[in-house]
Design a protein around this motif. Structure first.
Motif, PDB file in Angstrom:
ATOM      1  N   TYR A   1      -5.174  -5.301 -11.268  1.00 21.85           N
ATOM      2  CA  TYR A   1      -6.651  -5.723 -10.019  1.00 21.85           C
ATOM      3  C   TYR A   1      -6.781  -4.320  -9.081  1.00 21.85           C
ATOM      4  N   LEU A   2      -6.187  -4.064  -8.723  1.00 19.66           N
ATOM      5  CA  LEU A   2      -6.624  -2.355  -7.882  1.00 19.66           C
ATOM      6  C   LEU A   2      -6.943  -1.602  -9.068  1.00 19.66           C
ATOM      7  N   LEU A   3      -6.650  -1.306  -9.706  1.00 21.61           N
ATOM      8  CA  LEU A   3      -7.895  -0.304 -11.039  1.00 21.61           C
ATOM      9  C   LEU A   3      -8.426  -1.128 -11.455  1.00 21.61           C
ATOM     10  N   VAL A   4      -8.653  -2.083 -12.009  1.00 18.59           N
ATOM     11  CA  VAL A   4     -10.214  -2.378 -12.274  1.00 18.59           C
ATOM     12  C   VAL A   4     -11.112  -2.917 -11.203  1.00 18.59           C
ATOM     13  N   ASP A   5     -10.570  -4.020 -10.922  1.00 12.31           N
ATOM     14  CA  ASP A   5     -12.127  -4.900  -9.674  1.00 12.31           C
ATOM     15  C   ASP A   5     -11.238  -4.529  -8.426  1.00 12.31           C
ATOM     16  N   TYR A   6     -11.213  -3.859  -7.518  1.00 11.23           N
ATOM     17  CA  TYR A   6     -10.795  -3.401  -6.458  1.00 11.23           C
ATOM     18  C   TYR A   6     -11.435  -1.872  -6.580  1.00 11.23           C
ATOM     19  N   GLY A   7     -10.858  -1.134  -7.132  1.00 14.04           N
ATOM     20  CA  GLY A   7     -11.653   0.411  -7.568  1.00 14.04           C
ATOM     21  C   GLY A   7     -11.053   0.893  -6.278  1.00 14.04           C
ATOM     22  N   GLY A   8     -12.108   2.455  -5.858  1.00 11.67           N
ATOM     23  CA  GLY A   8     -12.481   3.036  -5.105  1.00 11.67           C
ATOM     24  C   GLY A   8     -11.296   4.328  -5.070  1.00 11.67           C
ATOM     25  N   ALA A   9     -10.454   4.839  -4.509  1.00  9.15           N
ATOM     26  CA  ALA A   9      -9.391   5.970  -4.192  1.00  9.15           C
ATOM     27  C   ALA A   9      -8.516   4.781  -3.710  1.00  9.15           C
ATOM     28  N   VAL A  10      -8.451   4.119  -2.942  1.00  6.08           N
ATOM     29  CA  VAL A  10      -7.350   3.238  -2.832  1.00  6.08           C
ATOM     30  C   VAL A  10      -7.016   2.413  -3.881  1.00  6.08           C
ATOM     31  N   GLY A  11      -7.690   1.913  -3.900  1.00  7.95           N
ATOM     32  CA  GLY A  11      -7.366   0.647  -5.616  1.00  7.95           C
ATOM     33  C   GLY A  11      -6.501   1.822  -6.780  1.00  7.95           C
ATOM     34  N   ILE A  12      -7.240   3.331  -7.111  1.00  5.76           N
ATOM     35  CA  ILE A  12      -6.630   3.734  -7.671  1.00  5.76           C
ATOM     36  C   ILE A  12      -5.575   4.270  -7.916  1.00  5.76           C
ATOM     37  N   VAL A  13      -4.766   4.420  -6.099  1.00  8.99           N
ATOM     38  CA  VAL A  13      -3.719   5.394  -6.122  1.00  8.99           C
ATOM     39  C   VAL A  13      -2.636   3.896  -5.843  1.00  8.99           C
ATOM     40  N   ALA A  14      -2.950   3.127  -4.755  1.00  5.72           N
ATOM     41  CA  ALA A  14      -2.532   1.800  -4.863  1.00  5.72           C
ATOM     42  C   ALA A  14      -1.364   1.340  -6.561  1.00  5.72           C
ATOM     43  N   GLY A  15      -2.970   1.005  -7.102  1.00  7.98           N
ATOM     44  CA  GLY A  15      -3.216   0.313  -9.102  1.00  7.98           C
ATOM     45  C   GLY A  15      -1.769   1.427  -9.443  1.00  7.98           C
ATOM     46  N   SER A  16      -1.811   2.684  -9.335  1.00  5.47           N
ATOM     47  CA  SER A  16      -1.497   3.487 -10.510  1.00  5.47           C
ATOM     48  C   SER A  16       0.404   3.361 -10.109  1.00  5.47           C
ATOM     49  N   VAL A  17       0.466   3.893  -8.318  1.00  5.07           N
ATOM     50  CA  VAL A  17       1.867   2.885  -8.054  1.00  5.07           C
ATOM     51  C   VAL A  17       2.389   1.651  -7.985  1.00  5.07           C
ATOM     52  N   SER A  18       1.681   0.701  -8.521  1.00  7.02           N
ATOM     53  CA  SER A  18       2.298  -0.597  -9.073  1.00  7.02           C
ATOM     54  C   SER A  18       2.113  -1.107 -10.244  1.00  7.02           C
ATOM     55  N   ILE A  19       1.059   0.508 -10.973  1.00  6.13           N
ATOM     56  CA  ILE A  19       2.088  -0.394 -12.746  1.00  6.13           C
ATOM     57  C   ILE A  19       2.918   1.006 -12.537  1.00  6.13           C
TER      58      ILE A  19
END
Lengths: 265, 72
Positions: free
Chosen positions: A210-228
């Motif tokens: 969700y963070l990587l695809v739907d939320y997006g932006g710098a925050v989404g990509i960093v937090a999404g990568s950490v989560s994955i």
């Protein structure tokens, strides 16, 4: 997995995974009883049976690789579980059951981290419940057969060497703990360890997606990568927990059998 | 997502309930580690006792998460 991705994408916000992710439609028709957990359990039972058969077939003094693997597993259950918990006198007769129990639970659990399967069948309460009821029947039967019905319950509820007023409190607690709480905690421990572990993995994977695809932006990509990345680490941790829970279930079954067969001191 | 939080208070209750077993499991393994440090040859015997104690303490947390989802 596609069902879960659809579930997370349908709302405008993030839909966190919950107990609904543990309910599957039937494989052939939506209402049939033949669902993914049932398929996993059937495959697990066949796998354990066939692998042990292949390992024991043509057993020789110099073992083949398969025979060595089977004997290592069997030896682990015999030495570290059965003989330790039940004792050298009675332990050997329960090794076949305990070894089967351990491998069956381990395969059911490990299905939770195998790619494309990814569902621990033992997170559905029915399967651990049946195994716990079998353990319950075995230790009550053995205890009553060895000591007699009256003496077994008398030894359980009124252990010697205690001042009599304590029995008012102790007797119901002992009865309740041996006859009702034991099978209940066996079931719940295995079920909800697998349930909680699967839920945490789902949360990390779906949250990361969700963070990587739907939320997006710098925050989404960093937090999404950490989560994955966290989900990968947690997958290995889950593998450890799944084997540990198979061990704990088998060890407790063996301890209850050992307790029923023990002589009173 | 207007600053509202949806969910069940059960989960906060479960979080509080998990403190006890968490402390208990910590104490069990602390005792196991110091036992093995004092007497390394007792490791095999202590290991199954430690895992048994861990399983019994953990059952409380597990009952907690079960009830958190089951009770509405």
């Amino acid at each position: 997995m596609s069902i879960l991705l659809a579930a997370s994408a349908e709302g405008d916000g993030f839909v966190s995974p919950g107990p609904k992710d543990f309910e599957f439609p039937g494989i052939f028709s939506p209402d049939s009883w033949f669902t993914k957990p049932i398929l996993i359990v059937i495959v697990a039972a066949l796998l354990v049976g066939v692998l042990f058969y292949l390992a024991a077939r043509r057993a020789s003094v110099v073992p083949s690789k398969g025979q060595f693997a089977g004997e290592s597993l069997y030896g682990f259950v015999r030495n570290d579980i059965a003989l330790d918990a039940i004792g050298h006198r009675d332990g050997m007769r329960f090794v076949p059951y305990l070894a089967t129990l351990f491998s069956f639970i381990a395969v059911m659990n490990i299905a939770g981290i195998i790619p494309l399967v990814q569902f621990p069948a033992s997170s559905r309460i029915a399967f651990p419940l049946v195994l716990a009821v079998i353990a319950w029947v075995i230790y009550l039967y053995l205890g009553i057969k060895k000591h007699g019905f009256v003496k077994y319950f008398k030894d359980m509820m009124f252990p010697a060497g205690i001042p009599w007023p304590v029995y008012i409190l102790l007797a119901p607690i002992e009865f309740f703990s041996t006859v009702i709480v034991r099978p209940l905690t066996l079931t719940l421990r295995l079920t909800f360890n697998m349930f909680a572990g699967h839920l945490v993995l789902l949360l990390f994977v779906l949250g990361g997606e969700y963070l990587l695809v739907d939320y997006g932006g710098a925050v989404g990509i960093v937090a999404g990568s950490v989560s994955i990345f966290g989900s990968i680490v947690l997958t290995f941790f889950e593998g450890f927990v799944q084997l540990l829970q198979a061990y704990v279930f088998t060890l407790l079954t063996a301890l209850y059998i050992g307790g029923a067969l023990a002589d009173e001191h | 997502m207007n600053g509202t939080v949806n969910g069940s208070l059960n989960m906060i209750g479960y979080g509080l309930a998990a403190i006890g077993p968490g402390v208990g499991i910590g104490l069990i393994f602390a005792a196991y580690i110091s036992g093995v440090a004092r007497q390394p040859e007792s490791r095999g015997m202590l290991q199954s006792i430690a895992i048994l104690g861990f399983a019994l303490a953990e059952a409380l947390a597990i009952i907690g998460i079960g009830l958190a989802f089951a009770l509405k």
